[in-house]
Design a protein around this motif. Structure first.
Motif, PDB file in Angstrom:
ATOM      1  N   MET A   1      81.954  -2.243 131.653  1.00 53.28           N
ATOM      2  CA  MET A   1      80.523  -2.947 132.246  1.00 53.28           C
ATOM      3  C   MET A   1      79.953  -2.050 133.140  1.00 53.28           C
ATOM      4  O   MET A   1      80.490  -1.417 133.991  1.00 53.28           O
ATOM      5  N   PRO A   2      78.727  -1.639 133.113  1.00 53.64           N
ATOM      6  CA  PRO A   2      78.151  -0.787 133.766  1.00 53.64           C
ATOM      7  C   PRO A   2      78.054  -1.125 135.327  1.00 53.64           C
ATOM      8  O   PRO A   2      77.899  -2.286 135.467  1.00 53.64           O
ATOM      9  N   GLU A   3      78.515  -0.221 136.041  1.00 56.40           N
ATOM     10  CA  GLU A   3      78.305  -0.739 137.510  1.00 56.40           C
ATOM     11  C   GLU A   3      77.562   0.343 138.514  1.00 56.40           C
ATOM     12  O   GLU A   3      76.916   1.265 137.869  1.00 56.40           O
ATOM     13  N   GLY A   4      76.808  -0.348 139.431  1.00 52.78           N
ATOM     14  CA  GLY A   4      75.972   0.436 140.316  1.00 52.78           C
ATOM     15  C   GLY A   4      76.702   1.178 141.285  1.00 52.78           C
ATOM     16  O   GLY A   4      77.881   1.295 141.120  1.00 52.78           O
ATOM     17  N   THR A   5      75.911   1.519 142.175  1.00 51.93           N
ATOM     18  CA  THR A   5      76.607   2.238 143.207  1.00 51.93           C
ATOM     19  C   THR A   5      77.542   1.628 143.997  1.00 51.93           C
ATOM     20  O   THR A   5      77.397   0.374 144.125  1.00 51.93           O
ATOM     21  N   GLY A   6      78.776   2.062 144.384  1.00 53.29           N
ATOM     22  CA  GLY A   6      79.880   1.548 145.399  1.00 53.29           C
ATOM     23  C   GLY A   6      80.612   0.439 144.368  1.00 53.29           C
ATOM     24  O   GLY A   6      81.274  -0.274 144.781  1.00 53.29           O
ATOM     25  N   GLY A   7      80.589   0.533 142.934  1.00 51.37           N
ATOM     26  CA  GLY A   7      81.309  -0.532 142.059  1.00 51.37           C
ATOM     27  C   GLY A   7      80.767  -1.627 142.029  1.00 51.37           C
ATOM     28  O   GLY A   7      81.375  -2.540 141.253  1.00 51.37           O
ATOM     29  N   THR A   8      79.249  -1.840 142.428  1.00 47.89           N
ATOM     30  CA  THR A   8      78.900  -3.271 142.241  1.00 47.89           C
ATOM     31  C   THR A   8      78.161  -3.073 140.822  1.00 47.89           C
ATOM     32  O   THR A   8      77.626  -2.227 140.407  1.00 47.89           O
ATOM     33  N   PRO A   9      77.833  -4.466 140.490  1.00 49.18           N
ATOM     34  CA  PRO A   9      76.872  -4.460 139.205  1.00 49.18           C
ATOM     35  C   PRO A   9      75.361  -4.056 139.640  1.00 49.18           C
ATOM     36  O   PRO A   9      75.043  -4.063 140.695  1.00 49.18           O
ATOM     37  N   PRO A  10      74.896  -3.267 138.627  1.00 57.27           N
ATOM     38  CA  PRO A  10      73.497  -2.771 139.215  1.00 57.27           C
ATOM     39  C   PRO A  10      72.355  -3.685 139.205  1.00 57.27           C
ATOM     40  O   PRO A  10      72.415  -4.831 138.423  1.00 57.27           O
ATOM     41  N   ARG A  11      71.727  -3.591 140.202  1.00 60.12           N
ATOM     42  CA  ARG A  11      70.737  -4.586 140.473  1.00 60.12           C
ATOM     43  C   ARG A  11      69.306  -4.468 139.986  1.00 60.12           C
ATOM     44  O   ARG A  11      68.306  -5.374 139.861  1.00 60.12           O
ATOM     45  N   THR A  12      69.246  -3.222 139.452  1.00 58.81           N
ATOM     46  CA  THR A  12      67.541  -2.766 138.877  1.00 58.81           C
ATOM     47  C   THR A  12      68.124  -1.916 137.707  1.00 58.81           C
ATOM     48  O   THR A  12      69.068  -1.469 137.548  1.00 58.81           O
ATOM     49  N   LEU A  13      66.943  -1.572 136.856  1.00 61.97           N
ATOM     50  CA  LEU A  13      67.176  -0.843 135.751  1.00 61.97           C
ATOM     51  C   LEU A  13      67.328   0.605 136.142  1.00 61.97           C
ATOM     52  O   LEU A  13      68.059   1.300 135.559  1.00 61.97           O
ATOM     53  N   ALA A  14      66.681   0.952 137.311  1.00 63.63           N
ATOM     54  CA  ALA A  14      66.978   2.307 137.962  1.00 63.63           C
ATOM     55  C   ALA A  14      68.317   2.482 138.085  1.00 63.63           C
ATOM     56  O   ALA A  14      68.900   3.514 137.890  1.00 63.63           O
ATOM     57  N   GLU A  15      69.133   1.673 138.751  1.00 64.25           N
ATOM     58  CA  GLU A  15      70.492   1.922 139.084  1.00 64.25           C
ATOM     59  C   GLU A  15      71.373   1.672 137.775  1.00 64.25           C
ATOM     60  O   GLU A  15      72.333   2.494 137.716  1.00 64.25           O
ATOM     61  N   ALA A  16      70.852   0.874 136.881  1.00 63.96           N
ATOM     62  CA  ALA A  16      71.785   0.921 135.684  1.00 63.96           C
ATOM     63  C   ALA A  16      71.563   2.280 135.064  1.00 63.96           C
ATOM     64  O   ALA A  16      72.547   2.890 134.377  1.00 63.96           O
ATOM     65  N   LEU A  17      70.392   2.949 135.079  1.00 65.87           N
ATOM     66  CA  LEU A  17      70.158   4.262 134.279  1.00 65.87           C
ATOM     67  C   LEU A  17      71.005   5.251 135.039  1.00 65.87           C
ATOM     68  O   LEU A  17      71.674   6.389 134.499  1.00 65.87           O
ATOM     69  N   ARG A  18      71.261   5.069 136.452  1.00 63.63           N
ATOM     70  CA  ARG A  18      72.119   6.028 137.087  1.00 63.63           C
ATOM     71  C   ARG A  18      73.359   6.093 136.727  1.00 63.63           C
ATOM     72  O   ARG A  18      74.254   7.030 137.024  1.00 63.63           O
ATOM     73  N   THR A  19      73.984   4.901 136.258  1.00 64.58           N
ATOM     74  CA  THR A  19      75.299   4.956 135.750  1.00 64.58           C
ATOM     75  C   THR A  19      75.617   5.401 134.408  1.00 64.58           C
ATOM     76  O   THR A  19      76.868   5.720 133.827  1.00 64.58           O
ATOM     77  N   GLN A  20      74.642   5.995 133.811  1.00 65.89           N
ATOM     78  CA  GLN A  20      74.637   6.611 132.294  1.00 65.89           C
ATOM     79  C   GLN A  20      74.841   7.873 132.356  1.00 65.89           C
ATOM     80  O   GLN A  20      74.220   8.591 133.275  1.00 65.89           O
ATOM     81  N   GLY A  21      75.363   8.432 131.405  1.00 64.04           N
ATOM     82  CA  GLY A  21      75.589   9.855 131.174  1.00 64.04           C
ATOM     83  C   GLY A  21      74.231  10.506 130.856  1.00 64.04           C
ATOM     84  O   GLY A  21      73.103   9.759 130.379  1.00 64.04           O
ATOM     85  N   ASP A  22      74.177  11.866 130.741  1.00 63.01           N
ATOM     86  CA  ASP A  22      73.123  12.551 130.060  1.00 63.01           C
ATOM     87  C   ASP A  22      72.847  12.256 128.678  1.00 63.01           C
ATOM     88  O   ASP A  22      71.601  12.266 128.200  1.00 63.01           O
ATOM     89  N   GLY A  23      73.931  12.238 127.773  1.00 62.19           N
ATOM     90  CA  GLY A  23      73.625  11.660 126.466  1.00 62.19           C
ATOM     91  C   GLY A  23      72.980  10.520 126.216  1.00 62.19           C
ATOM     92  O   GLY A  23      71.905  10.391 125.452  1.00 62.19           O
ATOM     93  N   SER A  24      73.157   9.555 127.017  1.00 66.10           N
ATOM     94  CA  SER A  24      72.062   8.196 127.130  1.00 66.10           C
ATOM     95  C   SER A  24      70.819   8.380 127.324  1.00 66.10           C
ATOM     96  O   SER A  24      70.004   7.729 126.902  1.00 66.10           O
ATOM     97  N   LEU A  25      70.792   9.287 128.471  1.00 69.06           N
ATOM     98  CA  LEU A  25      69.344   9.616 128.932  1.00 69.06           C
ATOM     99  C   LEU A  25      68.399  10.371 127.654  1.00 69.06           C
ATOM    100  O   LEU A  25      67.508  10.054 127.403  1.00 69.06           O
ATOM    101  N   VAL A  26      69.398  11.203 127.158  1.00 67.16           N
ATOM    102  CA  VAL A  26      68.747  12.062 125.947  1.00 67.16           C
ATOM    103  C   VAL A  26      68.289  11.154 124.849  1.00 67.16           C
ATOM    104  O   VAL A  26      67.178  11.034 124.188  1.00 67.16           O
ATOM    105  N   ALA A  27      69.307  10.154 124.526  1.00 67.63           N
ATOM    106  CA  ALA A  27      69.077   9.250 123.481  1.00 67.63           C
ATOM    107  C   ALA A  27      67.628   8.175 123.714  1.00 67.63           C
ATOM    108  O   ALA A  27      66.919   8.018 122.825  1.00 67.63           O
ATOM    109  N   LEU A  28      67.638   7.893 125.029  1.00 65.32           N
ATOM    110  CA  LEU A  28      66.440   6.972 125.571  1.00 65.32           C
ATOM    111  C   LEU A  28      65.186   7.677 125.318  1.00 65.32           C
ATOM    112  O   LEU A  28      64.297   7.245 124.793  1.00 65.32           O
TER     113      LEU A  28
END
Length: 848
Positions: free
Chosen positions: A1-28
């Motif tokens: 499960m994607p986690e936000g900063t500090g191991g907590t679930p992401p609260r926003t889409l921006a936090e969810a994007l920060r948990t993704q790798g470069d490959g996921s951002l390239v695909a987006l």
């Protein structure tokens, strides 16, 4: 499960994007290229842009039907929704193995395109997507579901709520919130809901049957019928307005056995063979030969079009394009219908072979590129046409229709570009490539597949056939056959080479067909595959005694060009028949050929002896040709034979030329030389034009060419798909900007006693996340210390234009009023004037 900063679930889409790798951002960014214009400064801006209405609408329109149905189901679920809830909405109470197998792919697609975020236990739709897909009175959901009980009862009086609870057999409560929760629990409890419906009148169940799959709204009168009243009393129909009622979402889901959609479509429809080809199909060799024959016809048609416009084609309309009359005349010259003529005209234009000349009296004409194209071998000429057709956004099928303002769309005119055309053409050919060789598709199954891959948003399951993509598909099938891409409806082998390796049938392709280099390479592959299928040009004809010549196949260019001057084309087909006439022979003599040249030409290029009637025809026309000489007097006629001039003067048809004898061998005329030439030829003579020096003038067709022109660039449907280098650079820039925006820096200590105001300002800026503010001396000392220790610092910087920004730099040298260091934000070494740095703060964690 994607986690936000500090191991907590992401609260926003921006936090969810920060948990993704470069490959996921390239695909987006590859799936949603509109997010790159311009490149976002950080991930927060990327998330904000990904949630804008225009971008979300475009992303939804590019989903396949099942992925769109998944998003629609998530829009009617309570947010956040666990994966199991989403699966239940799609599979229903009974379950569906196909849906369960396809659902993970659909969820990943939505997540990769930033339309949903969160882990599988907390799936959330982007807010804009929920607004677009969730049910509302003004925007019905494609699922056919209505509002929830809580939404439908908002504003209802507590007394009315108590009446509903009592009629439904629920305990009364004076709290409206608990009353709504109690009614919702009843409708979502399968056992209790079934027991309630068992007590319903038959007519009441019929009313529910009419509303259950949507639309969920119905009109009522002030005195409803008993079945409707029974449903209203128990909350199974809730008031929407004073005259309408609505079936609550929870009740509808119970009646649907938990399904959000009536007909989920987890699997793409299969492209079926045409009924006549289902068992055996056509032999691949027959398909290839048919397509190759049509490819040769395509080349001949384009050449015939350019020949017709060789001396300057039709005028350009003031609004652009061809007039209806000129299109009809062109269709007559090509011996085709007007829609087919529009296709060939648009194809030659898209390939850069025809264009407007740009002169005051603007006309269409061949371009210099047409002469270069003619010199290419036939397979390469065809590949040039095929690649231009495959990537062109100009759509000839629209010619003759009307635009949004009711104006007729003209061939070569504006407003013919449709950005979806290249994608539809490419996808249809890719789908044809999945069929066995020699097999033509069933058109309806092909259209069904296209509708599944790109359904109209809001038309899921409606089976509409009148959308632009369906028309583009029908036009593509016809145009591919005319161009020789297909033969007898099946994809030819040289077209498979043009496409390259066929794509997976389950894969939905993106935009475009590749870069220019990839297209050029594909064209060469197709040309090599087509070359063995095209007939070799012939160097001979068969002369007949009836003054005709039969060309049993394509002719070499010099032979074809001279034969086109010396004879008239009588019929075309597998063999071309030319007929020699006095007019055609005279045309060859006017072009500079002599009688002996024509005799030698026919003798050298005929497999049969030159017939005596043809030899006599040539000699007879040549004997008269040039016997009369026409010059400018206004014009004059001279002839050594006085009897011929006497015959001309005695002929009544010469009166309009106003001839008079100047000398025994010279007649003068008031008409110009061209009119005099035409008049004498009508009278049966064969005069020759004469120059001022007394030499015979050789007349040749004047080839009019436009200035150098480039082929029209396709107008894409939205931003083009970025290449790998751009995506990699964009992701790197976004990461660097996000680092500068979110980096944790050491707070500036609070000043004690009478400490400086600058330190107080810096401390406040540090606490508020604004640009740091320090004095020049403090800035210099801090960056010098960072350069010595090799650490990074956070600075505020104002450029020469006055634009302020925050940056993370690692200073390496401080001298002469400048600091040089590695800028993590720009990902490069830069030099900054110290006087433009507003302040500096140390980082809590060194990003380097």
């Amino acid at each position: 499960m994607p986690e936000g900063t500090g191991g907590t679930p992401p609260r926003t889409l921006a936090e969810a994007l920060r948990t993704q790798g470069d490959g996921s951002l390239v695909a987006l960014l590859r799936a949603r290229p509109d997010l790159l214009s311009p490149v976002p400064s950080d991930l927060s801006q990327l998330a904000t842009r990904a949630g804008t209405r225009a971008s979300v609408v475009r992303a939804l329109e590019r989903l396949d039907r099942f992925t769109l149905q998944t998003a629609e189901a998530l829009a009617v679920a309570t947010e956040p929704a666990p994966y199991d809830t989403l699966r239940a909405l799609l599979t229903g109470d009974e379950g569906d193995p196909e849906i369960e197998a396809a659902l993970p792919r659909a969820v990943e697609t939505l997540r990769d395109r930033a339309l949903i975020w969160g882990g599988d236990d907390r799936l959330r739709l982007v807010r804009t997507a929920r607004e677009l897909l969730a049910p509302s009175p003004t925007h019905p959901s494609p699922t056919g579901l209505g509002p929830t009980v809580a939404e439908a009862t908002a504003g209802m009086s507590p007394g009315r709520l108590q009446e509903i609870l009592t009629a439904a057999g629920l305990p009364s409560t004076h709290d409206p919130v608990s009353a709504v929760a109690s009614l919702t629990a009843l409708f979502t409890d399968r056992t209790r809901m079934a027991a309630l419906l068992d007590t319903a009148p038959v007519d009441a169940l019929s009313v529910l049957d009419r509303l259950v799959w949507g639309p969920p709204y119905g009109e009522v009168t002030s005195s409803p019928t008993p079945p409707v009243q029974w449903l209203r009393d128990r909350g199974l129909l809730l008031p929407a307005t004073t005259r309408t009622v609505v079936l609550p979402r929870e009740a509808a889901l119970h009646l649907r056995a938990g399904r959000a959609h009536r007909t989920p479509e987890p699997v793409a429809p299969t492209v079926a063979p045409r009924a006549s080809d289902a068992s055996t199909g056509a032999r691949p060799q027959v398909v290839d030969n048919t397509a190759a024959g049509q490819a040769y016809t395509a080349l001949a048609t384009v050449e015939e079009l350019a020949k017709d416009w060789n001396e300057g084609g039709p005028n350009v309309l003031r609004a652009g394009g061809l007039s209806v009359r000129d299109l009809k005349r062109t269709a007559t010259a090509l011996d085709v219908t007007e829609p087919v003529a529009a296709f060939w005209v648009e194809l030659a234009f898209s390939a850069g072979l025809l264009a407007a000349d740009g002169e005051a009296d603007e006309r269409y004409a061949p371009t210099p590129a047409y002469d270069d194209w003619q010199e290419l071998p036939a397979p390469q000429r065809w590949a040039r046409l095929a690649t231009a057709w495959l990537t062109a956004t100009r759509t000839s099928g629209l010619v003759g229709g009307q635009d949004s303002k009711g104006r007729t769309l003209a061939a070569l005119g504006p407003d013919l570009d449709r950005g979806a055309a290249p994608e539809v053409r490419r996808r249809i050919l890719d789908l044809l490539a999945t069929l066995p060789e020699g097999t033509a598709p069933d058109p309806e199954s092909l259209l069904a597949r296209l509708r599944w891959e790109r359904p109209l948003r809001g038309a899921s399951g409606t089976g509409r056939h009148d959308d632009l993509r369906a028309r583009l598909a029908a036009w593509t099938l016809n145009e591919a056959e005319m161009l020789g891409v297909t033969g007898r409806g099946a994809l030819a082998s040289h077209a498979r080479a043009l496409l390259g390796p066929s794509e997976d049938a389950a894969h939905t392709p993106g935009d475009g067909a590749g870069t220019h280099a990839e297209l050029a390479a594909a064209g060469l592959r197709a040309a090599r595959a087509l070359a063995p299928l095209l007939p070799e040009p012939l160097d001979h004809v068969l002369l007949q005694a009836d003054l005709t010549a039969v060309a049993p196949g394509p002719l070499l260019r010099p032979l074809a060009e001279l034969l086109a001057i010396a004879a008239d084309v009588e019929s075309k087909g597998g063999a071309t028949v030319y007929r020699f006439t006095p007019g055609s022979v005279r045309r060859a003599l006017d072009a500079g050929q002599s009688a002996s040249d024509l005799h030698d030409f026919l003798r050298n290029h005929s497999r049969t002896p030159v017939p005596q009637p043809l030899a006599y025809l040539i000699d007879d026309v040549a004997r008269k040709h040039g016997h009369l000489r026409v010059g400018a007097a206004s014009a004059y006629v001279r002839c050594d034979d006085e009897a011929v001039l006497d015959e001309i003067l005695a002929d009544k048809r010469s009166q309009g030329l106003r001839l008079r004898r100047l000398a025994p061998t010279v007649l003068a005329a008031h008409a110009d030389a061209v009119t005099l030439l035409d008049g004498l030829r009508v009278m049966g003579f064969a005069p020759a034009a004469e120059s001022a020096e007394g030499d015979v003038m050789i007349t040749r067709a004047h080839a009019h060419r436009t200035p150098p022109r480039t082929a029209p660039a396709p107008v894409p449907d939205g931003p083009p798909t970025p290449d790998t280098a751009l995506l990699s650079a964009a992701v790197k820039a976004i990461r660097a900007g996000d680092l500068a925006a979110t980096v944790v820096h050491k707070p500036v200590p609070e000043p004690s006693g009478s400490g400086s105001a600058a330190l107080a300002s810096a401390a406040a800026a540090s606490r508020n996340g604004a640009l740091p503010r320090t004095t020049s001396a403090e800035t210099l000392a801090t960056v010098q210390a960072a350069a010595m220790t090799g650490s990074a610092v956070w600075i505020g910087y104002v450029n020469a234009d006055g634009a302020a920004s925050q940056r993370v730099i690692a200073p390496v040298r401080v001298e002469g009023g400048y600091v040089t260091g590695y800028d993590h934000t720009a990902d490069e070494v830069r030099t900054y004037p110290l006087h433009r740095i507003t302040g500096v703060a140390e980082l809590a964690d060194d990003p380097a």
